[in-house]
Design an enzyme around this catalytic site. Structure first.
Site, short mmCIF file in Angstrom:
data_model
loop_
_atom_site.label_atom_id
_atom_site.label_comp_id
_atom_site.label_asym_id
_atom_site.label_seq_id
_atom_site.Cartn_x
_atom_site.Cartn_y
_atom_site.Cartn_z
N LEU A 23 -5.03 2.03 -0.73
CA LEU A 23 -5.63 1.21 -1.79
C LEU A 23 -5.02 -0.19 -1.82
CD1 LEU A 23 -7.53 1.01 -4.18
CD2 LEU A 23 -5.80 2.11 -5.61
N ALA B 286 -5.12 11.06 -4.20
CA ALA B 286 -4.87 10.92 -5.64
C ALA B 286 -5.92 11.71 -6.42
CB ALA B 286 -4.89 9.45 -6.03
N GLN B 287 -5.45 12.45 -7.40
CA GLN B 287 -6.37 13.31 -8.14
C GLN B 287 -6.70 12.73 -9.51
OE1 GLN B 287 -4.66 17.24 -8.40
NE2 GLN B 287 -4.93 17.64 -6.23
N GLY B 288 -5.63 12.53 -10.30
CA GLY B 288 -5.80 12.27 -11.74
C GLY B 288 -6.62 11.05 -12.04
N HIS C 166 6.86 15.52 -8.83
CA HIS C 166 5.73 15.94 -9.66
C HIS C 166 6.02 17.36 -10.14
CE1 HIS C 166 1.73 16.83 -11.10
NE2 HIS C 166 1.41 15.55 -10.93
N HIS D 32 7.14 13.30 -5.05
CA HIS D 32 5.78 12.80 -5.24
C HIS D 32 5.64 11.29 -5.08
CE1 HIS D 32 1.74 12.64 -6.81
NE2 HIS D 32 2.09 11.92 -7.86
N SER E 175 0.02 3.90 -10.68
CA SER E 175 0.19 3.43 -9.30
C SER E 175 -1.06 2.75 -8.72
CB SER E 175 0.64 4.57 -8.40
OG SER E 175 0.47 4.20 -7.07
P1 FAD Z 1 -1.08 4.73 0.90
O1 FAD Z 1 -2.36 5.08 0.27
O2 FAD Z 1 -0.13 5.84 1.16
O3 FAD Z 1 -1.43 4.00 2.27
C1 FAD Z 1 -0.43 3.72 3.21
C2 FAD Z 1 -1.09 3.20 4.48
O4 FAD Z 1 -0.10 2.64 5.32
C3 FAD Z 1 -1.79 4.26 5.31
O5 FAD Z 1 -2.98 3.71 5.82
C4 FAD Z 1 -0.82 4.49 6.47
O6 FAD Z 1 -1.43 4.93 7.67
C5 FAD Z 1 -0.27 3.10 6.63
N1 FAD Z 1 1.02 2.99 7.30
C6 FAD Z 1 2.23 3.46 6.91
N2 FAD Z 1 3.18 3.08 7.78
C7 FAD Z 1 2.56 2.36 8.75
C8 FAD Z 1 2.99 1.70 9.92
N3 FAD Z 1 4.26 1.73 10.32
N4 FAD Z 1 2.07 1.07 10.68
C9 FAD Z 1 0.75 1.06 10.35
N5 FAD Z 1 0.29 1.68 9.24
C10 FAD Z 1 1.17 2.30 8.46
N6 FAD Z 1 -1.06 7.92 -8.50
C11 FAD Z 1 -1.70 7.70 -9.66
O7 FAD Z 1 -1.35 6.73 -10.33
N7 FAD Z 1 -2.69 8.53 -10.10
C12 FAD Z 1 -2.98 9.68 -9.45
O8 FAD Z 1 -3.86 10.42 -9.85
C13 FAD Z 1 -2.24 10.01 -8.27
N8 FAD Z 1 -2.40 11.19 -7.64
C14 FAD Z 1 -1.71 11.42 -6.48
C15 FAD Z 1 -1.89 12.64 -5.81
C16 FAD Z 1 -1.22 12.88 -4.61
C17 FAD Z 1 -1.39 14.19 -3.91
C18 FAD Z 1 -0.37 11.88 -4.07
C19 FAD Z 1 0.34 12.10 -2.78
C20 FAD Z 1 -0.17 10.68 -4.75
C21 FAD Z 1 -0.83 10.46 -5.95
N9 FAD Z 1 -0.64 9.28 -6.65
C22 FAD Z 1 -1.32 9.05 -7.81
C23 FAD Z 1 0.13 8.17 -6.07
C24 FAD Z 1 -0.85 7.16 -5.45
O9 FAD Z 1 -1.91 7.84 -4.85
C25 FAD Z 1 -0.15 6.32 -4.41
O10 FAD Z 1 1.01 5.77 -4.95
C26 FAD Z 1 -1.03 5.16 -3.95
O11 FAD Z 1 -2.28 5.63 -3.52
C27 FAD Z 1 -0.33 4.41 -2.84
O12 FAD Z 1 -1.22 3.52 -2.23
P2 FAD Z 1 -0.70 2.60 -1.07
O13 FAD Z 1 -1.88 1.82 -0.61
O14 FAD Z 1 0.51 1.89 -1.49
O15 FAD Z 1 -0.26 3.62 0.09
C1 SIN Z 2 -1.69 13.74 -11.11
O1 SIN Z 2 -2.92 13.72 -11.03
O2 SIN Z 2 -1.04 14.56 -11.74
C2 SIN Z 2 -0.95 12.66 -10.41
C3 SIN Z 2 -1.05 11.45 -11.22
C4 SIN Z 2 -0.08 10.43 -10.74
O3 SIN Z 2 0.58 10.59 -9.73
O4 SIN Z 2 0.01 9.41 -11.44
#
Ligand code: FAD
Ligand code: SIN
Length: 558
Positions: free
Chosen positions: A15, A46-48, A239, A358, A398
């Site tokens: 994202l 991400a679910q919530g 979590h 988490h 997040s």
């Molecule tokens: P990510 O979405 O993890 O993307 C990282 C990207 O970087 C990927 O494309 C990966 O391939 C790339 N990458 C990494 N290292 C390298 C490299 N060396 N070279 C090239 N590419 C690389 N948060 C909430 O607030 N609400 C929720 O409901 C929620 N639910 C969640 C449920 C789960 C199961 C998980 C795991 C997390 C959840 N979170 C939630 C947290 C939230 O989803 C994440 O914090 C957020 O999506 C992170 O986004 P990001 O773009 O920073 O990283």
């Molecule tokens: C969840 O859906 O419980 C995860 C929400 C979050 O990581 O903020």
């Protein structure tokens, strides 16, 4: 924009990376790298949902208070205000992009808002219980269709190209990226007018985690090696409720059971110690916190850990049966189906749950446009530490941070004239050979993740942290030798980053001589009246361990 100007390189297609790319593409050519498939990453899982201050019963002040409460005194007020004030616009932007949020004709913007722990009101926009997938698919489609965005999957950033790699005597600056093309095994040198780290967190440093395989802290480790400060790494969020499968693969143990279930009324109960999966009916959260199941996540995770240790349990139970089958199927279809496939009908029986690692609350220190300490380098999303999360992230903050900072970062990059880019030297593989035994890498990885789980978990002691640090130091040296001698592979690079991040987590933990938010220490059970973020910096040739030892000598309160 000219064709001769190097592109902006965004490392990460989650994202944070996609929001930055989509905003920047109006004026710049952008290359987005993803080390695995484009769909892989935490975002899609991400679910919530995502916070939006939208309701008539809500306000920026109320959201800030909840964020600060959860963050246990370490939330940066400016960051919280900046992000909260932009939350309504963030949701509107996502709606404009085409994200199919769950609707409610009576709700603000026609959206159904749910509630999660730590929130005083309903303020979470969601797409049933698969919000991340809905958001990610739409943005990925937009990015793929944009003429100024090039998406490159299975290309892994190895390290940043810095002034000192060019033999330049000048203040440090980032000029590009070395990247491993996984298919060919070749390391490319990519010049960039700016580099944005959007690489996600470091959950994979723990044996049990909700995180996908991408979460190996690559951006944090790269920024650290480039000389940037890293903060608050001790605050790893566990979590409270992940599915527990006694005979399952560790991955099953990381499947998230969203907090929104507790938000809608599900309760945590003790199992009957003789039958395991049947409840003895004891609801334990009210004895730990007046907010019971809706207490912030750190409190709920610690309470579960406490009850499991006290009663010698493998898990506790989350009972959602009172919500009724049709509500569960409509609002939580993913969880309903996944549990059913494993033989658990959540409409009729409680779900066995355990905590798992988490979210990485700390990360690369940035300001509110994503700038790191090194010119030319930015960090956004889970890899960054803006100060929003403090000692414990509030649920669903997040993705909001990813969207808001993605935009502000793009605006800053667009408004900044790029430095002239010199010719970058190619990657030198003359001195290296193919690794003789890949198994050494997988053994070291397993060892690291297990020791982090055992010694650097939900409740910590100084002795266990020190023990972890000794082992991590040995592992780091071994892995460094492999890096220096062998041709790089994704597994080796990830392990190198994991071990560096593990060291940062442990050293930050050793520096915090109190219990606060997600850092709970048996040796320092009290909370100090005044406290600060843990900021690690890397003076020439020192290690985070030396940093921690130096600080400990000054600050340890015996
Ligand atoms: P990510 O979405 O993890 O993307 C990282 C990207 O970087 C990927 O494309 C990966 O391939 C790339 N990458 C990494 N290292 C390298 C490299 N060396 N070279 C090239 N590419 C690389 N948060 C909430 O607030 N609400 C929720 O409901 C929620 N639910 C969640 C449920 C789960 C199961 C998980 C795991 C997390 C959840 N979170 C939630 C947290 C939230 O989803 C994440 O914090 C957020 O999506 C992170 O986004 P990001 O773009 O920073 O990283
Ligand atoms: C969840 O859906 O419980 C995860 C929400 C979050 O990581 O903020």
């Amino acid at each position: 924009m000219t064709n001769t100007e190097p592109s902006v390189i965004i490392i990460g297609a989650g994202l944070a990376g996609l929001c930055t790319a989509l905003h920047l593409a109006a004026t710049h050519r952008v290359v987005v790298l993803a080390k695995r498939g484009l769909h892989e990453g935490a975002t899609a899982w991400a679910q919530g949902g995502i916070v939006g201050v939208l309701g008539t019963d809500d306000s920026v002040g109320a959201h800030m208070r909840d964020t600060q409460d959860a963050g246990a005194g370490l939330v940066d007020e400016h960051a919280a205000r900046f992000i909260s004030e932009r939350s309504a616009a963030a949701i509107e932007w996502l709606v404009q992009q085409g994200v199919p949020f769950t609707g409610d004709p009576t709700g603000p913007l026609g959206l159904h808002l749910t509630r999660e722990s730590g929130h005083g009101v309903r303020r979470i926009a969601h797409a049933a219980d698969a919000t991340g997938k809905a958001v990610h698919e739409v943005l990925l489609e937009r990015a793929a269709a944009h003429p100024n965005i090039t998406l490159r999957e299975r290309v892994m950033a190895v390290d940043l190209v810095m002034s000192h790699h060019l033999g330049r005597v000048e203040p440090p600056r980032c000029y590009g990226v070395r990247a491993l093309d996984i298919a060919s095994g070749r390391v490319e040198t990519l010049a960039a007018s700016a580099v944005v780290l959007a690489t996600g967190g470091v959950g994979k440093v723990y044996r049990y985690t909700t995180n996908p395989d991408t979460a190996t802290g690559d951006g944090i480790a790269m920024a650290w090696r480039a000389g940037c400060r890293v903060a608050n790494m001790e605050f790893i969020q566990f979590h409270p409720t992940c599915l527990y499968c006694p005979s399952g693969h560790p991955q099953e143990r990381g499947f998230l059971i969203t907090e929104a279930l507790r938000g809608e009324g599900a309760r945590l109960l003790l199992p009957d110690s003789t039958t395991g999966n049947a409840t003895d009916g004891t609801r334990f959260m009210p004895t730990h916190d007046a907010r019971a199941e809706l207490a912030p996540r750190d409190i709920v995770a610690r309470a579960i850990d406490f009850e499991m240790k006290k009663h010698g349990l493998d898990h506790v139970l989350l009972d959602a049966t009172a919500l009724g089958e049709s509500f569960l199927k409509a609002h939580f279809p993913t969880i309903h189906a996944r549990c059913l496939a494993l033989g658990i009908d959540i409409a009729r029986e409680p779900i066995p749950v355990v905590p798992a690692a988490h979210y990485t609350c700390g990360g690369v220190v940035t300001d509110l446009v994503g700038r790191c300490d090194v010119p030319g380098l930015y960090a956004v999303g889970e890899a960054a530490c803006t100060g929003l999360h403090g000692a414990n992230r509030l649920a669903s903050n997040s993705p909001l941070e990813c969207v808001v900072l993605g935009r502000s970062c793009a605006e800053h990059v667009a408004a900044t004239a790029p430095a002239p880019c010199p010719a970058l030297p190619a990657w030198d593989e003359n001195q290296v050979e193919d690794a003789d035994e890949q198994v050494v890498i997988s053994h070291n990885r397993d060892e690291l993740r297990l020791l982090m789980w055992n010694y650097v978990g939900i409740v910590r002691t100084t002795r266990r942290l020190e023990r972890a640090l000794r082992r991590i130091t040995l592992l780091r040296e071994e892995i460094h030798d492999c890096y220096a001698s062998f041709r790089v592979t994704r597994d080796l690079l990830e392990l190198r980053n994991l071990v560096e991040c593990a060291e940062l987590v442990v050293c930050s933990g050793l520096m915090r001589c109190e219990s606060r938010g997600l850092h709970s220490s048996r040796d320092f059970p009290g909370t100090l009246p005044v406290s600060f973020p843990t900021v690690l910096s890397r003076p020439a040739r020192s290690s985070p361990r030396q940093d921690a030892q130096a600080r400990l000598r000054n600050t340890r309160i015996e």
